[in-house]
Design an enzyme around this catalytic site. Structure first.
Site, PDB file in Angstrom:
ATOM      1  N   ASN A   9      39.935 -22.237  48.876  1.00  0.00           N
ATOM      2  CA  ASN A   9      40.145 -23.681  48.765  1.00  0.00           C
ATOM      3  C   ASN A   9      41.242 -24.059  49.755  1.00  0.00           C
ATOM      4  O   ASN A   9      42.420 -23.847  49.490  1.00  0.00           O
ATOM      5  CB  ASN A   9      40.566 -24.023  47.327  1.00  0.00           C
ATOM      6  N   TRP A  10      40.828 -24.585  50.895  1.00  0.00           N
ATOM      7  CA  TRP A  10      41.826 -24.889  51.939  1.00  0.00           C
ATOM      8  C   TRP A  10      42.626 -26.143  51.630  1.00  0.00           C
ATOM      9  O   TRP A  10      43.596 -26.437  52.326  1.00  0.00           O
ATOM     10  CB  TRP A  10      41.126 -25.053  53.290  1.00  0.00           C
ATOM     11  N   LYS A  11      42.208 -26.912  50.651  1.00  0.00           N
ATOM     12  CA  LYS A  11      42.890 -28.179  50.337  1.00  0.00           C
ATOM     13  C   LYS A  11      42.986 -29.030  51.617  1.00  0.00           C
ATOM     14  O   LYS A  11      42.074 -28.993  52.430  1.00  0.00           O
ATOM     15  CB  LYS A  11      44.253 -27.904  49.700  1.00  0.00           C
ATOM     16  N   HIS A  95      39.447 -30.104  40.057  1.00  0.00           N
ATOM     17  CA  HIS A  95      40.682 -29.401  40.407  1.00  0.00           C
ATOM     18  C   HIS A  95      41.883 -30.144  39.816  1.00  0.00           C
ATOM     19  O   HIS A  95      41.906 -31.373  39.788  1.00  0.00           O
ATOM     20  CB  HIS A  95      40.804 -29.298  41.935  1.00  0.00           C
ATOM     21  N   GLU A  97      44.695 -30.807  40.951  1.00  0.00           N
ATOM     22  CA  GLU A  97      45.327 -31.779  41.847  1.00  0.00           C
ATOM     23  C   GLU A  97      44.572 -33.101  41.823  1.00  0.00           C
ATOM     24  O   GLU A  97      45.165 -34.167  41.953  1.00  0.00           O
ATOM     25  CB  GLU A  97      45.409 -31.198  43.274  1.00  0.00           C
ATOM     26  N   GLU A 164      42.275 -22.151  36.241  1.00  0.00           N
ATOM     27  CA  GLU A 164      43.434 -22.321  37.112  1.00  0.00           C
ATOM     28  C   GLU A 164      44.607 -22.885  36.314  1.00  0.00           C
ATOM     29  O   GLU A 164      44.749 -24.116  36.192  1.00  0.00           O
ATOM     30  CB  GLU A 164      43.103 -23.280  38.255  1.00  0.00           C
ATOM     31  N   GLY A 170      50.060 -22.694  43.539  1.00  0.00           N
ATOM     32  CA  GLY A 170      50.989 -22.952  44.639  1.00  0.00           C
ATOM     33  C   GLY A 170      52.434 -22.633  44.299  1.00  0.00           C
ATOM     34  O   GLY A 170      53.347 -23.017  45.031  1.00  0.00           O
ATOM     35  N   SER A 209      47.953 -18.847  42.760  1.00  0.00           N
ATOM     36  CA  SER A 209      48.759 -17.839  43.450  1.00  0.00           C
ATOM     37  C   SER A 209      48.095 -16.463  43.500  1.00  0.00           C
ATOM     38  O   SER A 209      48.776 -15.439  43.364  1.00  0.00           O
ATOM     39  CB  SER A 209      50.168 -17.754  42.844  1.00  0.00           C
ATOM     40  N   GLY A 230      44.001 -20.600  47.137  1.00  0.00           N
ATOM     41  CA  GLY A 230      44.525 -21.692  47.952  1.00  0.00           C
ATOM     42  C   GLY A 230      45.328 -21.143  49.121  1.00  0.00           C
ATOM     43  O   GLY A 230      44.779 -20.722  50.142  1.00  0.00           O
ATOM     44  N   GLY A 231      46.635 -21.088  48.955  1.00  0.00           N
ATOM     45  CA  GLY A 231      47.551 -20.702  50.038  1.00  0.00           C
ATOM     46  C   GLY A 231      47.140 -19.432  50.774  1.00  0.00           C
ATOM     47  O   GLY A 231      47.156 -19.386  52.011  1.00  0.00           O
TER      48      GLY A 231
HETATM   49  P1  PGA Z   1      46.990 -21.369  45.232  1.00  0.00           P
HETATM   50  O1  PGA Z   1      45.910 -22.508  44.899  1.00  0.00           O
HETATM   51  O2  PGA Z   1      46.218 -20.095  45.472  1.00  0.00           O
HETATM   52  O3  PGA Z   1      47.701 -21.857  46.459  1.00  0.00           O
HETATM   53  O4  PGA Z   1      47.884 -21.254  44.053  1.00  0.00           O
HETATM   54  C1  PGA Z   1      44.760 -22.234  44.145  1.00  0.00           C
HETATM   55  C2  PGA Z   1      43.993 -23.500  43.894  1.00  0.00           C
HETATM   56  O5  PGA Z   1      44.624 -24.537  43.656  1.00  0.00           O
HETATM   57  O6  PGA Z   1      42.742 -23.516  43.929  1.00  0.00           O
END
Ligand code: PGA
Length: 251
Positions: A9-11, A95, A97, A164, A170, A209, A230-231
């Protein structure tokens, strides 16, 4: 048998040139990986470029959001048909966010899941509790409610559930394998209530994470079938290591 499912997930990251750089390198790095479903979710603006580049590889494309109407006067929105058109086979829905910053309710999420499935788009459906909810002992209640509301009247096909925990996203604070397994087993028990034995076939992936350092122990959990990253998905070498997680004995 559930196949491992690892998604990036590159956001809101990567321009078109950056997408090209990543995808070209990543394709070579994972070309011999056959037993894991690999998905990348770039921003909307990079979907078509990524789609061209991954053609003929086993890598699949996902969008990070979708709107539930098919077309019309909805300025700024993107429909399931448009995502299919851009080469997507999946879409991430719900998600945290989007729930947090864009006010997405369970009802909206349910509509998005239904519209996507109606158009044969696979869904990565995200659920998870906040730190406050966990500390108040409400984790299972939150998961139960998000599952029941999000999946109301949904036929369970081509849907992956992403657990999640919001406190792990993050933050560098990953759920321990025990915490992940406990939540995933609970989610599977709720899916069993809704969908019977079919729940055994549903992939439940972990997000929050996930890194090259912790992926092997997370994937060793019996009910952790993959990861939403994500990251650590933004660099080809770190996402490659996650895709190439080391399998535990007997799993
Ligand atoms: P993260 O994000 O790996 O940076 O914690 C995961 C996500 O929000 O899908």
């Amino acid at each position: 048998m559930r196949r491992p499912f690892i998604a990036a997930n590159w956001k809101m990251n990567k321009t078109i040139p950056e997408t090209k750089g990543f995808v070209n390198e990543f394709i070579l790095a994972v070309k011999d990986v056959a037993s894991t479903d690999i998905v990348i979710a770039p921003p909307f603006t990079s979907l078509s470029t990524a789609s061209e580049l991954i053609r003929g590889t086993g890598i699949k494309l996902a969008a990070q959001d979708v709107f539930y109407e098919e077309k019309g006067a909805f300025t700024g929105e993107i429909s399931p048909v448009m995502l299919l058109d851009s080469g997507c086979s999946y879409v991430i829905i719900g998600h945290s966010e989007r729930r947090q910053y864009f006010g997405e309710s369970d009802e909206i999420i349910n509509k998005k899941i239904k519209a996507s499935r109606k158009n044969a788009l696979g869904v990565i459906f995200c659920i998870g509790e906040s730190l406050e909810q966990r500390e108040a002992g409400k984790t299972f209640d939150v998961l139960k409610q998000e599952i029941e509301n999000g999946l109301r009247d949904v036929v369970m096909e081509n849907i992956v559930i992403a657990y999640e925990p919001i406190w792990a996203i993050g933050t560098g604070r990953t759920a321990s394998p025990e915490q992940a397994q406990e939540a995933h087993a609970y989610i599977r028990s709720r899916l069993r209530v809704l969908y019977g034995n079919k729940s055994e076939e549903i992939c439940i992936i972990y997000g929050g994470s996930a890194t090259p350092e912790n992926i092997d122990s997370l994937m060793a959990c019996p009910d952790v079938d993959g990861a939403l990253v994500g990251g650590a998905s933004l660099k080809p070498e770190s996402f490659t290591r996650i895709v190439r997680f080391r399998k535990a004995e007997g799993k």
